[in-house]
Design an enzyme around this catalytic site. Structure first.
Site, PDB file in Angstrom:
ATOM      1  N   SER A 138     -14.179 -34.939  17.659  1.00  6.67           N
ATOM      2  CA  SER A 138     -15.074 -34.331  18.650  1.00  6.67           C
ATOM      3  C   SER A 138     -16.425 -34.067  18.006  1.00  6.67           C
ATOM      4  O   SER A 138     -16.514 -33.871  16.792  1.00  6.67           O
ATOM      5  CB  SER A 138     -14.502 -32.997  19.132  1.00  6.67           C
ATOM      6  N   TYR A 150     -10.888 -24.236  18.210  1.00  3.72           N
ATOM      7  CA  TYR A 150     -10.716 -25.652  18.596  1.00  3.72           C
ATOM      8  C   TYR A 150     -11.665 -26.515  17.770  1.00  3.72           C
ATOM      9  O   TYR A 150     -11.272 -27.556  17.221  1.00  3.72           O
ATOM     10  CB  TYR A 150     -10.991 -25.836  20.095  1.00  3.72           C
TER      11      TYR A 150
HETATM   12  N1  LIG Z   1     -12.832 -34.111  27.326  1.00  8.64           N
HETATM   13  C1  LIG Z   1     -13.720 -33.780  26.402  1.00  8.64           C
HETATM   14  O1  LIG Z   1     -14.827 -33.290  26.703  1.00  8.64           O
HETATM   15  C2  LIG Z   1     -13.417 -34.050  24.947  1.00  8.64           C
HETATM   16  C3  LIG Z   1     -14.482 -33.968  24.040  1.00  8.64           C
HETATM   17  C4  LIG Z   1     -14.225 -34.213  22.692  1.00  8.64           C
HETATM   18  C5  LIG Z   1     -12.961 -34.531  22.278  1.00  8.64           C
HETATM   19  N2  LIG Z   1     -11.921 -34.589  23.191  1.00  8.64           N
HETATM   20  C6  LIG Z   1     -10.594 -34.913  22.677  1.00  8.64           C
HETATM   21  O2  LIG Z   1     -10.119 -36.056  23.347  1.00  8.64           O
HETATM   22  C7  LIG Z   1      -8.701 -36.092  23.260  1.00  8.64           C
HETATM   23  C8  LIG Z   1      -8.133 -36.457  24.617  1.00  8.64           C
HETATM   24  O3  LIG Z   1      -8.448 -35.430  25.529  1.00  8.64           O
HETATM   25  P1  LIG Z   1      -8.902 -35.710  27.037  1.00  8.64           P
HETATM   26  O4  LIG Z   1     -10.288 -35.234  27.179  1.00  8.64           O
HETATM   27  O5  LIG Z   1      -8.584 -37.082  27.409  1.00  8.64           O
HETATM   28  O6  LIG Z   1      -8.000 -34.633  27.814  1.00  8.64           O
HETATM   29  P2  LIG Z   1      -6.607 -34.775  28.577  1.00  8.64           P
HETATM   30  O7  LIG Z   1      -6.771 -35.630  29.784  1.00  8.64           O
HETATM   31  O8  LIG Z   1      -6.112 -33.382  28.742  1.00  8.64           O
HETATM   32  O9  LIG Z   1      -5.712 -35.601  27.567  1.00  8.64           O
HETATM   33  C9  LIG Z   1      -4.947 -35.053  26.558  1.00  8.64           C
HETATM   34  C10 LIG Z   1      -3.599 -35.725  26.593  1.00  8.64           C
HETATM   35  O10 LIG Z   1      -2.863 -35.315  25.457  1.00  8.64           O
HETATM   36  C11 LIG Z   1      -1.565 -34.962  25.853  1.00  8.64           C
HETATM   37  N3  LIG Z   1      -1.099 -33.947  24.914  1.00  8.64           N
HETATM   38  C12 LIG Z   1      -1.593 -32.708  24.702  1.00  8.64           C
HETATM   39  N4  LIG Z   1      -0.886 -32.081  23.746  1.00  8.64           N
HETATM   40  C13 LIG Z   1       0.065 -32.971  23.349  1.00  8.64           C
HETATM   41  C14 LIG Z   1       1.110 -32.931  22.400  1.00  8.64           C
HETATM   42  N5  LIG Z   1       1.347 -31.847  21.644  1.00  8.64           N
HETATM   43  N6  LIG Z   1       1.894 -34.017  22.255  1.00  8.64           N
HETATM   44  C15 LIG Z   1       1.703 -35.139  23.012  1.00  8.64           C
HETATM   45  N7  LIG Z   1       0.731 -35.222  23.929  1.00  8.64           N
HETATM   46  C16 LIG Z   1      -0.072 -34.146  24.086  1.00  8.64           C
HETATM   47  C17 LIG Z   1      -1.669 -34.455  27.280  1.00  8.64           C
HETATM   48  O11 LIG Z   1      -0.481 -34.693  28.023  1.00  8.64           O
HETATM   49  P3  LIG Z   1       0.726 -33.632  28.065  1.00  8.64           P
HETATM   50  O12 LIG Z   1       0.099 -32.286  28.312  1.00  8.64           O
HETATM   51  O13 LIG Z   1       1.568 -34.127  29.183  1.00  8.64           O
HETATM   52  O14 LIG Z   1       1.405 -33.731  26.747  1.00  8.64           O
HETATM   53  C18 LIG Z   1      -2.795 -35.332  27.831  1.00  8.64           C
HETATM   54  O15 LIG Z   1      -2.295 -36.503  28.435  1.00  8.64           O
HETATM   55  C19 LIG Z   1      -8.274 -34.718  22.728  1.00  8.64           C
HETATM   56  O16 LIG Z   1      -7.969 -34.844  21.351  1.00  8.64           O
HETATM   57  C20 LIG Z   1      -9.520 -33.879  22.925  1.00  8.64           C
HETATM   58  O17 LIG Z   1      -9.582 -32.819  22.007  1.00  8.64           O
HETATM   59  C21 LIG Z   1     -12.133 -34.359  24.513  1.00  8.64           C
END
Ligand SMILES: NC(=O)c1ccc[n+]([C@@H]2O[C@H](COP(=O)([O-])OP(=O)(O)OC[C@H]3O[C@@H](n4cnc5c(N)ncnc54)[C@H](OP(=O)(O)O)[C@@H]3O)[C@@H](O)[C@H]2O)c1
Length: 233
Positions: A138, A150
């Site tokens: 991130s 975080y």
């Molecule tokens: N969106 C943003 O602005 C942003 C910015 C920077 C970085 N990120 C990073 O991008 C990555 C993906 O996030 P996203 O934005 O795509 O959000 P998201 O749609 O909430 O995706 C996260 C996915 O990870 C799964 N997950 C969470 N905890 C888990 C665990 N312990 N084991 C297995 N699966 C798990 C969730 O499904 P379940 O809950 O069903 O397990 C969900 O499908 C994350 O690492 C996040 O920190 C996001």
């Protein structure tokens, strides 16, 4: 025999991981996605018409048994492993001075231990294919934000990516850190609203993940920071 490349994406049932899975499938890869919520994975697979090239594995990214099972299922189904994407992660959207510590263990284990377990479980298979490891960090792992635990987990991911690269480059395995700015995904559900200002789409950040994975042999893209235009920090 099908020898198209194979990728394993943790947390691939929604958001960035799902967008990466869709793009890799469209590019001819075979893909496994994991996640904790069976319904979410089933809906994702059904939405794509349950293709043979997609395997879903219910499991926790912070459990070594679950991660090993996902790697084993992938290799059994497709016979190889070319890329892993440590994408599973979430934020408690609170702060060290005022937040609720009850949520912190799971966040730290998912965001920091999870990528390390995926690397450990997959590296032997990746040595065989001279494959790639992609870590989704991130911008919060490059800039400081008051009280942000975080963000500290993502600073750890930034460090893990380079520490891993320095070890596995001699095995012919590439390591890429993709550090997104703000992206419109379910990540923000727990925050109560989308953050103010411009946002990337999941597809726009997936473009960078897929670009890194599909580099020619011998090229290792290491750090990619992608913000929406207009995000100052
Ligand atoms: N969106 C943003 O602005 C942003 C910015 C920077 C970085 N990120 C990073 O991008 C990555 C993906 O996030 P996203 O934005 O795509 O959000 P998201 O749609 O909430 O995706 C996260 C996915 O990870 C799964 N997950 C969470 N905890 C888990 C665990 N312990 N084991 C297995 N699966 C798990 C969730 O499904 P379940 O809950 O069903 O397990 C969900 O499908 C994350 O690492 C996040 O920190 C996001």
């Amino acid at each position: 025999m099908n020898d198209s490349p194979v990728a394993l994406i943790t947390g691939g049932g929604s958001g960035i991981g799902a967008a990466v899975a869709r793009q890799l499938l469209a590019a001819g890869h075979r893909v496994t996605v994991t996640g904790r919520t069976e319904r979410r994975l089933r809906d994702f697979a059904e939405g794509l018409g349950d293709p043979e090239e997609l395997t879903t594995v219910v499991g926790d990214a912070a459990s070594y048994d679950d991660i090993r099972r996902a790697v084993d299922r992938t290799r059994t189904a497709y016979g190889r492993l070319d890329a892993v994407v440590a994408n599973a992660g979430f934020a408690t959207h609170d702060s060290v001075a005022e937040g609720d510590p009850a949520g912190w263990s799971e966040m730290v284990l998912t965001n920091v231990l999870g990528p390390a377990l995926l690397i450990r479980a997959s590296v032997d298979a990746l040595k065989e294919t001279r494959g790639r490891i992609v870590l989704v960090g991130s911008v919060a792992g490059f800039v400081n934000t008051p009280g942000n635990l975080y963000g500290a987990t993502k600073w750890a991911v930034t460090g893990l990516a380079e520490n891993t690269r320095r070890q596995v480059t001699e095995f012919g395995v590439g390591v890429t850190l993709i550090a997104p700015g703000r992206v419109e995904t379910p990540f923000w559900d727990g925050y109560g609203s989308l953050p103010p200002g411009p946002l990337l789409t999941a597809g726009q950040i997936a473009d960078s993940v897929v670009w890194a994975i599909r580099q020619p042999a011998g090229v290792d893209v290491n750090t990619v920071v992608v913000r929406p235009l207009g995000q100052p920090n």
